[in-house]
Design a protein around this motif. Structure first.
Motif, PDB file in Angstrom:
ATOM      1  N   THR A   1       0.833  -1.198   0.000  1.00 29.90           N
ATOM      2  CA  THR A   1       0.000   0.000   0.000  1.00 29.90           C
ATOM      3  C   THR A   1       0.870   1.251   0.000  1.00 29.90           C
ATOM      4  OG1 THR A   1      -1.719  -1.154   1.249  1.00 29.90           O
ATOM      5  CG2 THR A   1      -1.804   1.248   1.231  1.00 29.90           C
ATOM      6  N   ARG A   2       0.579   2.177  -0.891  1.00 27.12           N
ATOM      7  CA  ARG A   2       1.285   3.459  -0.932  1.00 27.12           C
ATOM      8  C   ARG A   2       0.585   4.420   0.023  1.00 27.12           C
ATOM      9  NH1 ARG A   2       3.947   6.440  -5.228  1.00 27.12           N
ATOM     10  NH2 ARG A   2       5.056   8.140  -4.196  1.00 27.12           N
ATOM     11  N   ARG A   3       1.264   4.822   1.066  1.00 25.66           N
ATOM     12  CA  ARG A   3       0.694   5.706   2.078  1.00 25.66           C
ATOM     13  C   ARG A   3       1.250   7.111   1.870  1.00 25.66           C
ATOM     14  NH1 ARG A   3       2.430   2.156   7.334  1.00 25.66           N
ATOM     15  NH2 ARG A   3       1.563   0.127   6.712  1.00 25.66           N
ATOM     16  N   ILE A   4       0.363   8.071   1.630  1.00 25.36           N
ATOM     17  CA  ILE A   4       0.777   9.429   1.279  1.00 25.36           C
ATOM     18  C   ILE A   4       0.059  10.430   2.171  1.00 25.36           C
ATOM     19  CG2 ILE A   4       0.826  11.169  -0.553  1.00 25.36           C
ATOM     20  CD1 ILE A   4       0.695   8.852  -2.569  1.00 25.36           C
ATOM     21  N   ALA A   5       0.805  11.398   2.688  1.00 23.79           N
ATOM     22  CA  ALA A   5       0.220  12.520   3.415  1.00 23.79           C
ATOM     23  C   ALA A   5       0.289  13.771   2.558  1.00 23.79           C
ATOM     24  CB  ALA A   5       0.950  12.749   4.738  1.00 23.79           C
ATOM     25  N   LEU A   6      -0.796  14.532   2.540  1.00 28.46           N
ATOM     26  CA  LEU A   6      -0.802  15.865   1.935  1.00 28.46           C
ATOM     27  C   LEU A   6      -0.614  16.864   3.065  1.00 28.46           C
ATOM     28  CD1 LEU A   6      -1.347  16.063  -1.174  1.00 28.46           C
ATOM     29  CD2 LEU A   6      -2.329  14.016  -0.153  1.00 28.46           C
ATOM     30  N   ALA A   7       0.455  17.676   2.994  1.00 35.19           N
ATOM     31  CA  ALA A   7       0.815  18.512   4.136  1.00 35.19           C
ATOM     32  C   ALA A   7       1.132  19.939   3.713  1.00 35.19           C
ATOM     33  CB  ALA A   7       2.010  17.911   4.872  1.00 35.19           C
ATOM     34  N   ALA A   8       0.842  20.864   4.619  1.00 38.68           N
ATOM     35  CA  ALA A   8       1.214  22.276   4.473  1.00 38.68           C
ATOM     36  C   ALA A   8       1.069  22.906   5.840  1.00 38.68           C
ATOM     37  CB  ALA A   8       0.333  22.992   3.458  1.00 38.68           C
TER      38      ALA A   8
ATOM     39  N   VAL B   1      -9.215   7.607   1.722  1.00 37.80           N
ATOM     40  CA  VAL B   1      -8.844   8.938   2.207  1.00 37.80           C
ATOM     41  C   VAL B   1      -9.077   8.967   3.712  1.00 37.80           C
ATOM     42  CG1 VAL B   1      -9.432  11.396   2.221  1.00 37.80           C
ATOM     43  CG2 VAL B   1      -9.301  10.159   0.053  1.00 37.80           C
ATOM     44  N   VAL B   2      -8.045   9.317   4.458  1.00 38.91           N
ATOM     45  CA  VAL B   2      -8.146   9.470   5.911  1.00 38.91           C
ATOM     46  C   VAL B   2      -8.084  10.962   6.215  1.00 38.91           C
ATOM     47  CG1 VAL B   2      -7.188   8.844   8.154  1.00 38.91           C
ATOM     48  CG2 VAL B   2      -6.969   7.259   6.223  1.00 38.91           C
ATOM     49  N   ASP B   3      -9.178  11.495   6.712  1.00 44.12           N
ATOM     50  CA  ASP B   3      -9.245  12.928   7.002  1.00 44.12           C
ATOM     51  C   ASP B   3      -8.700  13.167   8.401  1.00 44.12           C
ATOM     52  OD1 ASP B   3      -9.752  15.606   7.149  1.00 44.12           O
ATOM     53  OD2 ASP B   3     -11.816  15.474   6.407  1.00 44.12           O
ATOM     54  N   CYS B   4      -7.507  13.741   8.490  1.00 42.68           N
ATOM     55  CA  CYS B   4      -6.834  13.999   9.769  1.00 42.68           C
ATOM     56  C   CYS B   4      -6.850  15.474  10.122  1.00 42.68           C
ATOM     57  CB  CYS B   4      -5.398  13.477   9.714  1.00 42.68           C
ATOM     58  SG  CYS B   4      -5.251  11.719   9.348  1.00 42.68           S
ATOM     59  N   ASP B   5      -7.817  16.192   9.611  1.00 46.59           N
ATOM     60  CA  ASP B   5      -7.953  17.626   9.857  1.00 46.59           C
ATOM     61  C   ASP B   5      -9.325  17.865  10.491  1.00 46.59           C
ATOM     62  OD1 ASP B   5      -8.067  20.368   9.850  1.00 46.59           O
ATOM     63  OD2 ASP B   5      -7.674  20.608   7.707  1.00 46.59           O
ATOM     64  N   HIS B   6      -9.360  18.511  11.664  1.00 47.69           N
ATOM     65  CA  HIS B   6     -10.638  18.710  12.347  1.00 47.69           C
ATOM     66  C   HIS B   6     -11.576  19.638  11.567  1.00 47.69           C
ATOM     67  CE1 HIS B   6      -8.489  22.327  13.799  1.00 47.69           C
ATOM     68  NE2 HIS B   6      -9.692  22.860  13.860  1.00 47.69           N
ATOM     69  N   GLN B   7     -11.041  20.370  10.596  1.00 45.22           N
ATOM     70  CA  GLN B   7     -11.920  21.178   9.743  1.00 45.22           C
ATOM     71  C   GLN B   7     -12.765  20.316   8.810  1.00 45.22           C
ATOM     72  OE1 GLN B   7      -9.819  25.109   8.480  1.00 45.22           O
ATOM     73  NE2 GLN B   7      -8.189  23.589   8.696  1.00 45.22           N
TER      74      GLN B   7
ATOM     75  N   ASP C   1      -4.863   0.009  -2.298  1.00 47.00           N
ATOM     76  CA  ASP C   1      -3.623   0.264  -3.042  1.00 47.00           C
ATOM     77  C   ASP C   1      -2.986   1.584  -2.615  1.00 47.00           C
ATOM     78  OD1 ASP C   1      -3.905  -2.045  -4.884  1.00 47.00           O
ATOM     79  OD2 ASP C   1      -5.679  -0.935  -5.572  1.00 47.00           O
ATOM     80  N   PHE C   2      -3.835   2.562  -2.307  1.00 47.16           N
ATOM     81  CA  PHE C   2      -3.367   3.882  -1.885  1.00 47.16           C
ATOM     82  C   PHE C   2      -4.162   4.326  -0.657  1.00 47.16           C
ATOM     83  CE2 PHE C   2      -2.166   3.837  -6.326  1.00 47.16           C
ATOM     84  CZ  PHE C   2      -0.970   4.538  -6.368  1.00 47.16           C
ATOM     85  N   VAL C   3      -3.463   4.913   0.299  1.00 48.33           N
ATOM     86  CA  VAL C   3      -4.103   5.606   1.413  1.00 48.33           C
ATOM     87  C   VAL C   3      -3.580   7.031   1.417  1.00 48.33           C
ATOM     88  CG1 VAL C   3      -4.446   5.744   3.895  1.00 48.33           C
ATOM     89  CG2 VAL C   3      -4.340   3.502   2.791  1.00 48.33           C
ATOM     90  N   LEU C   4      -4.485   7.999   1.306  1.00 58.11           N
ATOM     91  CA  LEU C   4      -4.119   9.415   1.295  1.00 58.11           C
ATOM     92  C   LEU C   4      -4.619  10.058   2.575  1.00 58.11           C
ATOM     93  CD1 LEU C   4      -3.782   8.663  -1.732  1.00 58.11           C
ATOM     94  CD2 LEU C   4      -4.572  10.961  -2.290  1.00 58.11           C
ATOM     95  N   CYS C   5      -3.708  10.673   3.328  1.00 53.88           N
ATOM     96  CA  CYS C   5      -4.054  11.338   4.578  1.00 53.88           C
ATOM     97  C   CYS C   5      -4.038  12.847   4.378  1.00 53.88           C
ATOM     98  CB  CYS C   5      -3.066  10.961   5.678  1.00 53.88           C
ATOM     99  SG  CYS C   5      -3.072   9.209   6.136  1.00 53.88           S
ATOM    100  N   ASP C   6      -5.186  13.474   4.602  1.00 56.75           N
ATOM    101  CA  ASP C   6      -5.241  14.930   4.591  1.00 56.75           C
ATOM    102  C   ASP C   6      -4.928  15.423   5.996  1.00 56.75           C
ATOM    103  OD1 ASP C   6      -5.667  17.525   3.741  1.00 56.75           O
ATOM    104  OD2 ASP C   6      -7.815  17.467   4.187  1.00 56.75           O
ATOM    105  N   THR C   7      -4.033  16.367   6.128  1.00 58.61           N
ATOM    106  CA  THR C   7      -3.575  16.825   7.442  1.00 58.61           C
ATOM    107  C   THR C   7      -3.999  18.261   7.709  1.00 58.61           C
ATOM    108  OG1 THR C   7      -1.452  17.617   6.600  1.00 58.61           O
ATOM    109  CG2 THR C   7      -1.563  15.312   7.302  1.00 58.61           C
ATOM    110  N   GLY C   8      -3.981  18.634   8.979  1.00 57.96           N
ATOM    111  CA  GLY C   8      -4.263  20.011   9.356  1.00 57.96           C
ATOM    112  C   GLY C   8      -3.049  20.898   9.144  1.00 57.96           C
ATOM    113  N   PRO C   9      -3.265  22.217   8.995  1.00 57.37           N
ATOM    114  CA  PRO C   9      -2.149  23.140   8.701  1.00 57.37           C
ATOM    115  C   PRO C   9      -1.432  23.625   9.953  1.00 57.37           C
ATOM    116  CG  PRO C   9      -4.210  24.323   8.638  1.00 57.37           C
ATOM    117  CD  PRO C   9      -4.566  22.887   8.936  1.00 57.37           C
ATOM    118  N   SER C  10      -1.047  22.698  10.823  1.00 63.10           N
ATOM    119  CA  SER C  10      -0.337  23.092  12.031  1.00 63.10           C
ATOM    120  C   SER C  10       0.453  21.898  12.545  1.00 63.10           C
ATOM    121  CB  SER C  10      -1.317  23.566  13.111  1.00 63.10           C
ATOM    122  OG  SER C  10      -2.176  22.504  13.489  1.00 63.10           O
ATOM    123  N   ARG C  11       1.433  22.171  13.385  1.00 68.35           N
ATOM    124  CA  ARG C  11       2.170  21.088  14.025  1.00 68.35           C
ATOM    125  C   ARG C  11       1.344  20.576  15.205  1.00 68.35           C
ATOM    126  NH1 ARG C  11       8.679  21.540  13.813  1.00 68.35           N
ATOM    127  NH2 ARG C  11       8.836  22.161  11.627  1.00 68.35           N
ATOM    128  N   SER C  12       1.148  19.280  15.262  1.00 69.66           N
ATOM    129  CA  SER C  12       0.337  18.702  16.327  1.00 69.66           C
ATOM    130  C   SER C  12       0.742  17.256  16.518  1.00 69.66           C
ATOM    131  CB  SER C  12      -1.156  18.782  15.975  1.00 69.66           C
ATOM    132  OG  SER C  12      -1.437  17.953  14.847  1.00 69.66           O
TER     133      SER C  12
END
Length: 288
Positions: free
Chosen positions: A2-9, A37-43, A125-136
């Motif tokens: 599985t390709r595990r990818i985080a989208l970060a900023a 898609v794993v939504d890791c952003d409380h927004q 095959d792919f897991v995409l994690c959306d992250t929040g825009p802060s260090r936590s």
């Protein structure tokens, strides 16, 4: 694997959630991959789009506190082969609880997401994690789970500085948390416009990051925002729009990257086998 990818900023509003949604939708609907898609952003922006703005009874917050398994929270989407592990506002509260190392959630607090998601590897095959825009602590959980971090940039100096901060955090996790498999997998240029500052930032980004920067730049496009409001990917909503074409090109680049890495890994494995065979042959001759 599985390709595990985080989208970060480390800056909000750069198009990170939109990119997670559209890459995932394209990988599933256009390419036939099984995607989560794993939504890791409380927004919960990715959740809102993929759920067509409907709420869910349970979310990632319930998984992190141990109330249920991830598989019991995952929901399907309108896109075949694309699933979602949703988020909601309670994720902010859970993140605060995780930050207390002496609290009830302090034990293994940086590894809770990985423990919850690794059992799902055979399903996607792919897991995409959306992250929040802060260090936590939650974002540290993401970095302890994924293999690749795609750093998202918009045309602005603050965004460029934020990219350097994300890369620095990746380096820290690799070194201090012994996550050697973690890397920056790409720099994604988003919400681009035909302005002098945008061109200057792009030139600086490509000069500084080199091959890490994807060739595709995703333009600022009204159709992308309209698709979000409709709870659809832009490829489905307006496939011939500038945004739709750009996200298809970006998906193609991701898949070419994947194929190239598979070829390199196979060549490395073949080389290792040849070296082992040669060593065994030499040992056999010496023994004779």
């Amino acid at each position: 694997m599985t390709r595990r990818i985080a989208l970060a900023a480390e800056k909000g509003g750069v198009g990170k959630s939109t990119t997670a949604v559209n890459l995932a939708a394209n990988l599933a609907s256009e390419c036939g991959f099984r995607v989560l898609v794993v939504d890791c952003d409380h927004q919960a922006n990715a959740t809102s789009v993929l759920s067509d703005w409907q709420a869910h009874p349970r979310s990632l917050a319930d998984v992190l506190i141990g109330d249920c398994a991830a598989r019991d929270v995952i929901v399907g989407t309108a896109c075949e082969k694309l699933d979602l592990l949703p988020a909601d506002a309670t994720l902010a509260e859970v993140t605060a609880l995780l930050s207390d190392s002496a609290g009830a959630l302090g034990k293994q607090r940086e590894n809770r997401l990985r423990a919850a998601l690794e059992p799902l590897d055979s399903q996607y095959d792919f897991v995409l994690c959306d992250t929040g825009p802060s260090r936590s602590v939650l974002n540290l959980n993401v970095l302890n789970y994924v293999y690749d971090v795609f750093v998202c940039l918009e045309p602005g100096k603050f965004s460029l500085a934020g990219a350097g901060s994300v890369i620095g955090l990746v380096d820290q996790v690799r070194e201090y948390m012994h996550r050697d498999v973690l890397r920056v997998g790409g720099i994604v240029l988003l919400r681009w416009q035909e302005t002098e500052i945008a061109q200057a930032v792009e030139e600086e980004a490509r000069r500084h990051f080199g091959a890490l920067a994807f060739k595709t730049t995703v333009p600022l496009c009204a159709c992308v925002e309209e698709a979000n409001c409709q709870g659809r990917s832009v490829t489905e909503y307006a496939p011939h729009s500038a945004g739709g074409r750009a996200y298809l090109r970006l998906t193609g680049e991701l898949l070419r990257q994947e194929r190239d890495e598979i070829r390199v890994e196979r060549a490395r494995a073949a080389g290792n086998q040849a070296s082992q065979g040669s060593a065994q042959h030499s040992q056999g001759r010496r023994a004779a």
